[in-house]
Enzyme design. Structure first.
Site, mmCIF file in Angstrom:
data_model
loop_
_atom_site.group_PDB
_atom_site.id
_atom_site.type_symbol
_atom_site.label_atom_id
_atom_site.label_comp_id
_atom_site.label_asym_id
_atom_site.label_seq_id
_atom_site.Cartn_x
_atom_site.Cartn_y
_atom_site.Cartn_z
ATOM 1 N N LEU A 104 0.890 -1.161 0.000
ATOM 2 C CA LEU A 104 0.000 0.000 0.000
ATOM 3 C C LEU A 104 0.924 1.206 0.000
ATOM 4 O O LEU A 104 1.806 1.313 0.861
ATOM 5 C CB LEU A 104 -0.902 -0.023 1.239
ATOM 6 C CG LEU A 104 -2.088 0.943 1.281
ATOM 7 C CD1 LEU A 104 -3.008 0.732 0.076
ATOM 8 C CD2 LEU A 104 -2.872 0.766 2.566
ATOM 9 N N ASP A 105 0.752 2.088 -0.971
ATOM 10 C CA ASP A 105 1.670 3.218 -1.124
ATOM 11 C C ASP A 105 1.883 3.987 0.176
ATOM 12 O O ASP A 105 0.982 4.085 1.004
ATOM 13 C CB ASP A 105 1.129 4.201 -2.167
ATOM 14 C CG ASP A 105 1.185 3.643 -3.577
ATOM 15 O OD1 ASP A 105 1.924 2.678 -3.791
ATOM 16 O OD2 ASP A 105 0.486 4.185 -4.445
ATOM 17 N N LYS A 106 3.071 4.553 0.303
ATOM 18 C CA LYS A 106 3.399 5.357 1.485
ATOM 19 C C LYS A 106 2.396 6.483 1.671
ATOM 20 O O LYS A 106 2.019 6.814 2.801
ATOM 21 C CB LYS A 106 4.812 5.925 1.333
ATOM 22 C CG LYS A 106 5.285 6.747 2.526
ATOM 23 C CD LYS A 106 6.719 7.232 2.315
ATOM 24 C CE LYS A 106 7.206 8.040 3.513
ATOM 25 N NZ LYS A 106 8.597 8.519 3.320
#
Length: 262
Positions: A104-106
């Site tokens: 899950l993207d930063k």
């Protein structure tokens, strides 16, 4: 009687040390040793072999599997590399070694699974049916009816066209989207192609598990959730489309006129 042999990456995943994919990277980097020697990819081992990663002895797991549903905050990196600042492992600080399933993207928040079961990682990442991921997305300007239609019918990104998916407008600048594929930064790239910028992105469901804990908190999956999850990720003859909710893009004529004015 000789002990059964299994591939080194499978051994590492079954001990709960990491997923097979991560194990392959460790082996390729020369960080794994078998009886003091650096192995080739695909080398098979038994429980009688001495397997080490970065010099640390890896033993067979004796405890039960761990499955957590974690609500990842913005700014946390989904990596097991402890040298990375704000990595997910240090943030959770769980008493046993666990790792994330997928990414899950930063800049995104929301649901991500944490586990020590390397096998379920591979099943989920390879699942072709019932592997839905649901997101709530906020963008930087008013959403139009055309935007919803184009997002749902497929957008050309990364030298391909995204699969058709379910998209529903929730408010002036917020929509829900359910994906069955996981291209790199897919939703952000789709929006960018259509002239929108994502300002907030939250994953609220993975397959049969919905987000129900506060940001930065986690809970254990229930036995019934795990049973259902395993059933859904088993190979199936069902099509991906059959697993999706039935889209309902029917709007009142007044609603359609409102969209067209935007």
């Amino acid at each position: 009687m000789e002990e059964p042999l299994i591939r080194i990456n499978k051994f590492l995943s079954e001990t709960g040390f990491c997923s097979r994919r991560e194990a392959d990277k460790l082996i390729d980097a020369g960080r794994v040793t078998i009886n003091g020697k650096v192995p080739e990819m695909g080398t098979k081992v038994s429980i009688n072999d001495e397997i080490r990663v970065d010099g640390k002895l890896i033993r067979e797991r004796k405890d039960n599997h761990i499955y957590l549903a974690f609500n990842k905050p913005v700014g946390i990196e989904c990596t097991t590399n402890l040298t990375v600042r704000n990595n997910i492992v240090d943030y959770i600080n769980y008493p046993e070694r666990i790792f994330p399933i997928g990414r899950l993207d930063k800049a995104s928040e929301g649901l991500i699974f944490m586990t020590n079961d390397g096998d379920i990682v591979n099943k989920i990442l390879r699942a072709r049916n019932n592997h839905e991921k649901e997101y709530v997305v906020k963008v930087n300007k008013t959403i139009t009816y055309r935007f919803i239609q184009r997002m749902g019918n497929g957008v050309p990104i990364l030298d391909t066209v995204t699969r058709k998916c379910y998209v529903e407008q929730l408010s002036k600048d917020t929509f829900k989207i359910i994906l069955t594929q996981g291209l790199n930064r897919q939703i952000r790239r789709m929006c960018e192609y259509l002239g929108y910028e994502v300002t907030a992105l939250k994953r609220v469901r993975i397959i049969n598990i919905s987000l129900d804990v506060a940001v930065g908190r986690y809970r254990e999956l229930t036995s019934s959730e795990i049973t259902q999850l395993n059933q859904l990720i088993e190979p199936s003859s069902k099509t991906e489309e059959a697993s999706l909710p039935k889209p309902d893009f029917k709007k009142t004529e007044a609603t359609k006129r409102d969209f067209r004015r935007q």
